[in-house]
Design a protein around this motif. Structure first.
Motif, PDB file in Angstrom:
ATOM      1  N   ASP A 151      26.112  -3.492  11.946  1.00  0.00           N
ATOM      2  CA  ASP A 151      25.337  -2.625  12.826  1.00  0.00           C
ATOM      3  C   ASP A 151      23.933  -2.615  12.253  1.00  0.00           C
ATOM      4  OD1 ASP A 151      27.460  -1.798  14.531  1.00  0.00           O
ATOM      5  OD2 ASP A 151      28.129  -0.399  12.978  1.00  0.00           O
ATOM      6  N   ILE A 152      22.938  -2.873  13.096  1.00  0.00           N
ATOM      7  CA  ILE A 152      21.562  -2.936  12.609  1.00  0.00           C
ATOM      8  C   ILE A 152      20.739  -1.891  13.349  1.00  0.00           C
ATOM      9  CG2 ILE A 152      19.518  -4.374  12.298  1.00  0.00           C
ATOM     10  CD1 ILE A 152      21.397  -6.801  12.295  1.00  0.00           C
ATOM     11  N   ASN A 153      20.144  -0.991  12.575  1.00  0.00           N
ATOM     12  CA  ASN A 153      19.273   0.042  13.111  1.00  0.00           C
ATOM     13  C   ASN A 153      17.833  -0.360  12.798  1.00  0.00           C
ATOM     14  OD1 ASN A 153      18.088   2.375  14.011  1.00  0.00           O
ATOM     15  ND2 ASN A 153      18.902   3.668  12.380  1.00  0.00           N
ATOM     16  N   VAL A 154      17.003  -0.476  13.826  1.00  0.00           N
ATOM     17  CA  VAL A 154      15.619  -0.903  13.654  1.00  0.00           C
ATOM     18  C   VAL A 154      14.695   0.194  14.168  1.00  0.00           C
ATOM     19  CG1 VAL A 154      13.877  -2.619  14.307  1.00  0.00           C
ATOM     20  CG2 VAL A 154      16.241  -3.331  13.924  1.00  0.00           C
ATOM     21  N   SER A 155      13.671   0.505  13.388  1.00  0.00           N
ATOM     22  CA  SER A 155      12.653   1.452  13.847  1.00  0.00           C
ATOM     23  C   SER A 155      11.287   0.782  13.766  1.00  0.00           C
ATOM     24  CB  SER A 155      12.680   2.736  13.019  1.00  0.00           C
ATOM     25  OG  SER A 155      12.329   2.474  11.687  1.00  0.00           O
ATOM     26  N   VAL A 156      10.426   1.150  14.713  1.00  0.00           N
ATOM     27  CA  VAL A 156       9.088   0.575  14.804  1.00  0.00           C
ATOM     28  C   VAL A 156       8.085   1.723  14.881  1.00  0.00           C
ATOM     29  CG1 VAL A 156       7.543  -0.885  16.175  1.00  0.00           C
ATOM     30  CG2 VAL A 156       9.971  -1.454  16.019  1.00  0.00           C
ATOM     31  N   ASN A 157       7.006   1.604  14.126  1.00  0.00           N
ATOM     32  CA  ASN A 157       5.966   2.622  14.138  1.00  0.00           C
ATOM     33  C   ASN A 157       4.603   1.937  14.078  1.00  0.00           C
ATOM     34  OD1 ASN A 157       4.998   5.315  14.118  1.00  0.00           O
ATOM     35  ND2 ASN A 157       4.733   5.217  11.918  1.00  0.00           N
ATOM     36  N   VAL A 158       3.601   2.581  14.664  1.00  0.00           N
ATOM     37  CA  VAL A 158       2.231   2.064  14.643  1.00  0.00           C
ATOM     38  C   VAL A 158       1.313   3.157  14.121  1.00  0.00           C
ATOM     39  CG1 VAL A 158       0.332   1.127  16.026  1.00  0.00           C
ATOM     40  CG2 VAL A 158       2.694   0.568  16.628  1.00  0.00           C
ATOM     41  N   ASP A 159       0.471   2.796  13.169  1.00  0.00           N
ATOM     42  CA  ASP A 159      -0.547   3.706  12.646  1.00  0.00           C
ATOM     43  C   ASP A 159      -1.899   3.017  12.720  1.00  0.00           C
ATOM     44  OD1 ASP A 159       0.979   6.000  11.788  1.00  0.00           O
ATOM     45  OD2 ASP A 159       1.766   4.747  10.170  1.00  0.00           O
ATOM     46  N   SER A 160      -2.947   3.829  12.784  1.00  0.00           N
ATOM     47  CA  SER A 160      -4.290   3.258  12.749  1.00  0.00           C
ATOM     48  C   SER A 160      -5.161   4.040  11.785  1.00  0.00           C
ATOM     49  CB  SER A 160      -4.924   3.255  14.147  1.00  0.00           C
ATOM     50  OG  SER A 160      -5.278   4.563  14.534  1.00  0.00           O
ATOM     51  N   ASN A 161      -6.070   3.322  11.160  1.00  0.00           N
ATOM     52  CA  ASN A 161      -7.044   3.910  10.241  1.00  0.00           C
ATOM     53  C   ASN A 161      -8.409   3.340  10.599  1.00  0.00           C
ATOM     54  OD1 ASN A 161      -4.883   5.010   8.537  1.00  0.00           O
ATOM     55  ND2 ASN A 161      -4.555   2.883   7.956  1.00  0.00           N
ATOM     56  N   MET A 162      -9.372   4.226  10.865  1.00  0.00           N
ATOM     57  CA  MET A 162     -10.719   3.749  11.162  1.00  0.00           C
ATOM     58  C   MET A 162     -11.381   3.323   9.851  1.00  0.00           C
ATOM     59  SD  MET A 162     -13.605   5.379  13.563  1.00  0.00           S
ATOM     60  CE  MET A 162     -14.822   6.148  12.541  1.00  0.00           C
ATOM     61  N   ILE A 163     -11.889   2.100   9.824  1.00  0.00           N
ATOM     62  CA  ILE A 163     -12.556   1.570   8.637  1.00  0.00           C
ATOM     63  C   ILE A 163     -14.050   1.863   8.727  1.00  0.00           C
ATOM     64  CG2 ILE A 163     -13.126  -0.533   7.365  1.00  0.00           C
ATOM     65  CD1 ILE A 163     -10.386  -1.635   8.300  1.00  0.00           C
ATOM     66  N   GLU A 164     -14.614   1.563   9.865  1.00  0.00           N
ATOM     67  CA  GLU A 164     -16.009   1.878  10.153  1.00  0.00           C
ATOM     68  C   GLU A 164     -16.156   1.990  11.658  1.00  0.00           C
ATOM     69  OE1 GLU A 164     -18.219  -2.399   9.966  1.00  0.00           O
ATOM     70  OE2 GLU A 164     -17.755  -1.496   8.047  1.00  0.00           O
ATOM     71  N   ASN A 165     -17.358   2.081  12.135  1.00  0.00           N
ATOM     72  CA  ASN A 165     -17.643   2.451  13.518  1.00  0.00           C
ATOM     73  C   ASN A 165     -16.605   1.982  14.535  1.00  0.00           C
ATOM     74  OD1 ASN A 165     -18.856   3.537  15.716  1.00  0.00           O
ATOM     75  ND2 ASN A 165     -20.614   2.167  15.710  1.00  0.00           N
ATOM     76  N   ASN A 166     -16.466   0.772  14.863  1.00  0.00           N
ATOM     77  CA  ASN A 166     -15.472   0.336  15.842  1.00  0.00           C
ATOM     78  C   ASN A 166     -14.471  -0.645  15.229  1.00  0.00           C
ATOM     79  OD1 ASN A 166     -17.417  -1.668  15.632  1.00  0.00           O
ATOM     80  ND2 ASN A 166     -17.261  -2.281  17.760  1.00  0.00           N
ATOM     81  N   VAL A 167     -14.284  -0.540  13.912  1.00  0.00           N
ATOM     82  CA  VAL A 167     -13.357  -1.410  13.191  1.00  0.00           C
ATOM     83  C   VAL A 167     -12.184  -0.572  12.689  1.00  0.00           C
ATOM     84  CG1 VAL A 167     -13.090  -3.002  11.247  1.00  0.00           C
ATOM     85  CG2 VAL A 167     -15.254  -2.931  12.510  1.00  0.00           C
ATOM     86  N   TYR A 168     -10.970  -1.024  13.015  1.00  0.00           N
ATOM     87  CA  TYR A 168      -9.756  -0.272  12.705  1.00  0.00           C
ATOM     88  C   TYR A 168      -8.743  -1.161  11.994  1.00  0.00           C
ATOM     89  CZ  TYR A 168     -11.546   3.078  16.060  1.00  0.00           C
ATOM     90  OH  TYR A 168     -12.337   3.987  16.715  1.00  0.00           O
ATOM     91  N   GLU A 169      -8.018  -0.548  11.055  1.00  0.00           N
ATOM     92  CA  GLU A 169      -6.837  -1.185  10.487  1.00  0.00           C
ATOM     93  C   GLU A 169      -5.656  -0.659  11.285  1.00  0.00           C
ATOM     94  OE1 GLU A 169      -4.726  -1.737   6.199  1.00  0.00           O
ATOM     95  OE2 GLU A 169      -5.006   0.324   6.902  1.00  0.00           O
ATOM     96  N   ILE A 170      -4.892  -1.550  11.877  1.00  0.00           N
ATOM     97  CA  ILE A 170      -3.696  -1.196  12.631  1.00  0.00           C
ATOM     98  C   ILE A 170      -2.505  -1.662  11.802  1.00  0.00           C
ATOM     99  CG2 ILE A 170      -2.437  -1.432  14.802  1.00  0.00           C
ATOM    100  CD1 ILE A 170      -5.286  -0.141  15.035  1.00  0.00           C
ATOM    101  N   VAL A 171      -1.579  -0.732  11.523  1.00  0.00           N
ATOM    102  CA  VAL A 171      -0.420  -1.047  10.690  1.00  0.00           C
ATOM    103  C   VAL A 171       0.844  -0.918  11.536  1.00  0.00           C
ATOM    104  CG1 VAL A 171       0.866  -0.503   8.601  1.00  0.00           C
ATOM    105  CG2 VAL A 171      -1.620  -0.185   8.651  1.00  0.00           C
ATOM    106  N   LEU A 172       1.543  -2.028  11.675  1.00  0.00           N
ATOM    107  CA  LEU A 172       2.816  -2.082  12.382  1.00  0.00           C
ATOM    108  C   LEU A 172       3.911  -2.014  11.321  1.00  0.00           C
ATOM    109  CD1 LEU A 172       4.455  -2.594  14.982  1.00  0.00           C
ATOM    110  CD2 LEU A 172       4.102  -5.038  14.604  1.00  0.00           C
ATOM    111  N   THR A 173       4.692  -0.930  11.345  1.00  0.00           N
ATOM    112  CA  THR A 173       5.765  -0.747  10.371  1.00  0.00           C
ATOM    113  C   THR A 173       7.100  -0.955  11.059  1.00  0.00           C
ATOM    114  OG1 THR A 173       4.431   0.860   9.158  1.00  0.00           O
ATOM    115  CG2 THR A 173       6.794   0.846   8.704  1.00  0.00           C
ATOM    116  N   ILE A 174       7.895  -1.861  10.521  1.00  0.00           N
ATOM    117  CA  ILE A 174       9.224  -2.139  11.064  1.00  0.00           C
ATOM    118  C   ILE A 174      10.222  -1.999   9.923  1.00  0.00           C
ATOM    119  CG2 ILE A 174      10.716  -3.778  12.268  1.00  0.00           C
ATOM    120  CD1 ILE A 174       8.136  -5.114  13.337  1.00  0.00           C
ATOM    121  N   ALA A 175      11.236  -1.166  10.147  1.00  0.00           N
ATOM    122  CA  ALA A 175      12.292  -0.975   9.154  1.00  0.00           C
ATOM    123  C   ALA A 175      13.626  -1.339   9.798  1.00  0.00           C
ATOM    124  CB  ALA A 175      12.313   0.472   8.670  1.00  0.00           C
ATOM    125  N   ALA A 176      14.452  -2.062   9.063  1.00  0.00           N
ATOM    126  CA  ALA A 176      15.780  -2.444   9.545  1.00  0.00           C
ATOM    127  C   ALA A 176      16.809  -2.099   8.471  1.00  0.00           C
ATOM    128  CB  ALA A 176      15.835  -3.936   9.864  1.00  0.00           C
TER     129      ALA A 176
END
Length: 176
Positions: A54-79
């Motif tokens: 049985d495989i349980n998978v979760s997905v999450n998205v976070d963002s961090n503003m680095i500067e004016n219109n530049v963002y770090e987008i983090v895709l987190t996947i756990a299984a």
């Protein structure tokens, strides 16, 4: 569907008119964190020949503003894969990208939480499949993720929380 022609792509160092900037520019992509554990190996391999995990998978998205219109987008996947009560493997991946978002302010959140993770997902999916395969398990083949539905649920949850906070603050102000 928007298709760019080679003539539409500016050369390095060229001056670009602000109106002609692409809406999303991928500046970098990288594995921010990767963890794989197979605590029950090698015995779990024999168990898995008799019974599928049985495989349980979760997905999450976070963002961090680095500067004016530049963002770090983090895709987190756990299984988390289990057979009966025994853990076959635990896999956690944080796959990130640095994006320049050239859009109106009201479109930043949908771009950051829908379009950017949509661009990152195929790479993250390949990393997960390769990691589980290299760990001695069949490759973890994830289907598509509906980032639009995830974003809509998050916006609904925030609206519900805001209504609850307003109700609480109204009750508090009514008591004083």
């Amino acid at each position: 569907v928007y298709k760019r022609q080679m003539a539409d792509i500016p050369e390095a160092g060229a001056v670009v008119d602000a109106e002609n900037l692409p809406p999303i520019v991928i500046n970098a992509q990288y594995i921010k964190d990767l963890s794989f554990e197979a605590p029950s190996a090698p015995g779990i391999f024999q168990v898995m020949q008799q019974k599928a995990p049985d495989i349980n998978v979760s997905v999450n998205v976070d963002s961090n503003m680095i500067e004016n219109n530049v963002y770090e987008i983090v895709l987190t996947i756990a299984a988390h894969a289990t057979v009966d009560e025994e853990t076959a493997f635990l896999l956690e991946l944080e796959y990130a990208g640095v994006f320049t978002l050239n859009c109106e302010t009201e479109h930043i959140h949908p771009m950051a939480y829908i379009e950017c993770p949509r661009l990152l997902f195929p790479f993250a999916r390949a990393i997960l499949a390769n990691t589980t395969r290299e760990g001695g398990f069949p490759p973890l083949m994830l289907g598509t993720v509906d980032f639009v539905a995830m974003f809509q649920r998050e916006m609904e949850n925030r609206a519900t929380e805001a209504e609850g906070e307003n109700a609480v603050s109204e009750e508090v102000s009514a008591d004083t």
